[in-house]
Structures are given as C-alpha cells and as structure tokens.
Design an enzyme around this catalytic site. Sequence first.
Site, PDB file in Angstrom:
ATOM      1  CD  GLU A  38      -2.743   1.231   2.482  1.00 14.02           C
ATOM      2  OE1 GLU A  38      -2.707   0.307   3.308  1.00 14.02           O
ATOM      3  OE2 GLU A  38      -3.498   2.212   2.578  1.00 14.02           O
ATOM      4  NE  ARG A 264       4.484  -7.948  11.345  1.00  9.62           N
ATOM      5  CZ  ARG A 264       4.025  -7.080  10.440  1.00  9.62           C
ATOM      6  NH1 ARG A 264       3.044  -7.426   9.627  1.00  9.62           N
ATOM      7  NH2 ARG A 264       4.522  -5.883  10.363  1.00  9.62           N
ATOM      8  CE  LYS A 274       3.096   0.149   4.739  1.00  7.56           C
ATOM      9  NZ  LYS A 274       2.619   0.043   3.352  1.00  7.56           N
TER      10      LYS A 274
END
Length: 560
Positions: A38, A264, A274
Amino acid sequence: MADVETAREPGRDFIRDIVAEDLAQGRCAGVVTRFPPEPNGYLHIGHAKSICLNFGVAGEFGGRCHLRFDDTNPAKEAQEYIDSIEADVRWLGFDWGVHLHHASDYFGQLYAWAEHLVLSGKAYVDDQSAEEMRINRGTLTEPGRNSAFRDRSVEENLDLFRKMRAGDFAPGSRVLRAKIDMAAGNINLRDPALYRIIDAPHPRTGDTWKIYPSYDFAHGQSDAIEGITHSICTLEFEDHRPLYEWFLDNLPVPARPRQYEFARLNLTYTLLSKRILTELVRKGLVTGWDDPRMPTLAGLRRRGVPPEALREFCKRIGVAKANSTVDYAMLDFAIREHLNTVAQRRMAVLRPLRVVLENWPEGHFEEIEAVNHPDDPASGTRKLVFGRELWVERDDFMEHPAKKFYRLSPGKEVRLRYAYFVTCKSVVKDASGEVVELRCTYDPASRGGNSPDGRKVQATLHWVGASDALDAEVRLYDHLFANPAPGSGGDYAKDLNPNSLVALKGCKLEPSLAALPTGEVVQFERQGYFCLDRDSTPATPVFNRTVGLRDMWAKAQAKA
Ligand code: ATP
Ligand code: MG
C-alpha cells in the site's frame, strides 16, 4: 499439508514446497506471485522479506512476480511513496518487467462486481454510523446484530450504491457491505465493508471516484484478474482467508488464486510498522524516511547496507508459519560478511590524538604503499604520505595502561600499519591535564612496518598523516531503540535510544577518501564500514558508519 515444520534442504520452505507440489501435480501451469504494497509509507526490512519471497519463488520456479500497488485509500496514499517503493524494489535487485499493476487499474471491474453482489442480494447499503457499526459488530465472544438497513430491496440498494458513486452522499455517511452473517465466528465475515465514500483525489484516478473499495474487496479480485496463482501474505491475514474465498465463490472471477500465510519479520530493537515509522518521521524523532537509523530500505541504503547483504539475510532467516523475532545481530553479521569481501580498506582516525616523531627530520615526507584489500591483490594499492606529524586514535593510547592493554603508552613500542615501529617517549598535556600530543621516536630500520631484528610489537595501529589529512564528520549509529522489544511497555517513544547517533567532528581521514563515490562502502581499518552521506559539503565530507567491526578490546573488557 501438516503444520509441522520438517527438515528441509537449504533454500526450501513450506511455501516453496507447496509451489513445487502444485507445479508437479499440474494444479497450475506456472507460478505467478505478487508483491502488493500500500503506497502509504516507505518500504521497511519486513517488506524486504516479502519481496525476496515473492520474487524469489517466481524466479526459482520459472514464473513471474507482479508489483501491485494496493492503492485503495487515497486519503493516506501519495506519489512520493509510489516512487520510493518502485526505487526500493529495484534497488533490492528485483524486476517486475511489464507487470506493474495497481488496484486502481481495476476500479471499473471491482465496481461492476460490487453491483453484481447487490443484484444477487449479497450486498447492501448501510446507513449506520461507523460507531454504530463497530458496536453492532459484536466481539470475539458475542455475535453481532443485524443492521436495520440489512433487508433493503435490491432496487433500493442499487439506487443508493449508484448515488454513493455519483458523490450524492457525505463521506462516511454510508457504506456498501457484503451480506454474509452477522453471527459468524470469524468477525471478518460479519458483513464486511466493500465500499466507502472517501473525498480525496487519487494519485492515479484523480476525481473520478467518490467511493473506494476496501482492502478485502480489492485484494483477492485483483489477484484473480492478474492470474496470481499463489497469493502470499503475512499471518495476520489468515483470518481474512475465508472472506477472500467467499468473494471468489460469489463473483464471476476469471481465475482462482489461493492465499498462503507466512510469519512476518520481527527484529529486536526495531519496530516494523508503517504507522509507527510514519509517526517517527512526522514528529521529527528521526530526520526523515531515509534517516540511516530507520529500518526502511531507504535508510539502510543511505547507511551503506548493500542489497546483497539484505537478500542474504532474508535467505538465512527463512520462511516459516510461526511468529518469532530475529536478533538484529544477524542482520549486522550479514552486512559485515558481505562488506568484508567487497569493501576496500582505508585508514581514518575518528578521535584524533597528535603524534610527533622527534627523530624524523622536519619537512621530510615518504610515500608509503598501502594494500586496498588483503584478500584481493587485484584491487591494488595506494600511496599514503608519512611525515613527522601524524594522527592516531585517542583510544589507542593510555597513559597508565590497564592490564592487557597492548597499544600505546609511555615507553611502549607499536607498529604503525605499513610504516614504522614507533615508541612513545613522553606526553604533552594541556592546562586541564588532558594529553594532547604524544612525543615519539621511530626506528628507521623498520620501514614498511617490518621488524628489523625479529623483535615483536604487540599492536599495529592505524594512522593518518597530518600533512594531507582530510577533515570530516563521521556519524556513528546505534539501534534507534534501546529496548530490544520497543513499545512493549506501552509507549515506544520512551524506548528511543538517546545515543542512536553520535556525530564526531574533526575526524582525520586519508585523503583518497575525498574522491569516494557515493554509494561505495569502504572499511576504515579497525573501525568498521563507512560510506559518504548525502549531507556532505565540499568543505566537510560526512561519513556514515554502516556497521562496526566486532571490537575485540571492548569484548575482552566486557568479559573481564
Ligand atoms: P505495516 O504493518 O508496516 O503497516 P503493511 O502490511 O500494512 O505493513 P503493506 O504495504 O500492506 O504494509 O505490505 C505489503 C506486503 O508486505 C504485504 O504482503 C505484507 O504482508 C508484507 N509485509 C509487511 N510487513 C512485513 C513484515 N514485517 N514481514 C514480512 N512481510 C511483511
Ligand atoms: Mg497492509
């Protein structure tokens, strides 16, 4: 396939096993993966893991990997992020060829599929406020409650949805929701939002759209449109998989991708979110997205970390299904290991202490030959100027040497690398009693740093000639967070390391470093690896420490 991790050959993991098996069984003609960022921030080292996995699998199995921007929320997304993401993926060493895609490329198709759900009675427009929807969604232990708007007619839903699209309603006043099951055990299936009204220009579609698809509605369908075979994502999407499949089951999609989840990357002393990285930048807690202390690819690149080291790091940490935290030291190790083989050696004195050779003639200079890389003769040699005045490292001298301190002290002889044996005769102090100069003698018979008579010295020190030394600033970086698990106490800002940056001014470097190309990393002998920073000016070059060498002395001290 069992969830148990079994022993595998190196370079294999459960994802690669699945892909190999699918190809062997003919379940797919070829493998197609995608990396779907994104564009609401810069990429970090966690994304590097995902990039190496998606592009790596595609490369190894003769398939392809798409770069797809998941650009469904124009309120948070920006061209700056799009540009940085493309640059970072390329820098890391991967190429998407012609397969640069955007969820926004499919806005028309996604809209048509949303109408398809409305027409088949599987989606409705809800007028509840965000707060009401949150309350009525229920909890993990309590079922949700149906919206009062859930049973609108197909005609009314279609009319309202079209008005949403036309911009007739205020942002946030209505959403289109899938009609699945408000009592589903999996909260993602409790009538998830498909379309929201957002009043913000989109970097690619401008003002065309007043409504934007949710991540869940866009993602799987984009995968299907692109013919993705293996949609690889992180574990937090595991609970979204039933919804991912519900859309594929209820829409006339052209292909049937499958989603697989892996753990992750978490790193000690580092936050890979983020949202938090954005906050660090916005609050000025770092100098920007490419602050060399940031775990972003832009920050790591600026610090001098080579992409080869990041790829090797990602290979070594592997891909698994259980969450875990990787020790930051593993990253440092991979960086050091790569740089050790490629970085040329130079000499630099970071905390300078003046040395005067009392028996060296004034105004006399000699050229000294220094090796650029001890293991690579092809990288050649360079010339250094040696004279009566030199700089050595302040830490390489102790007036009253501690036990096992083998470097300079009064009466002690050491080797200056490539040059001569020197002996400290006396010290000069300033008014405050601090040593500001060492008075030494050299042995003319030890030229090249070779012992003239077999006598040994216990230390070899680096040095820089005072006549042509380059003055520079050198920035030493440490972990951005002092806590190995930052934020575990609630407030990550409290865990920031006050010593994450130490900027040393007036460092003395050998003059060849003035011409170091940007991006090239060299080893400052006995110090670590360094590269030129973009803050450099013609008057004052600025160097970043990429990573230190392991300091044997500090280690020995710690043990003692
Ligand atoms: P963040 O959690 O930092 O906000 P994100 O998941 O929202 O990241 P995206 O741009 O959606 O960021 O991520 C793109 C891809 O990178 C996704 O497939 C995501 O699963 C993956 N990814 C994100 N963070 C990590 C991580 N720490 N380790 C491995 N993969 C990651
Ligand atoms: Mg995400």
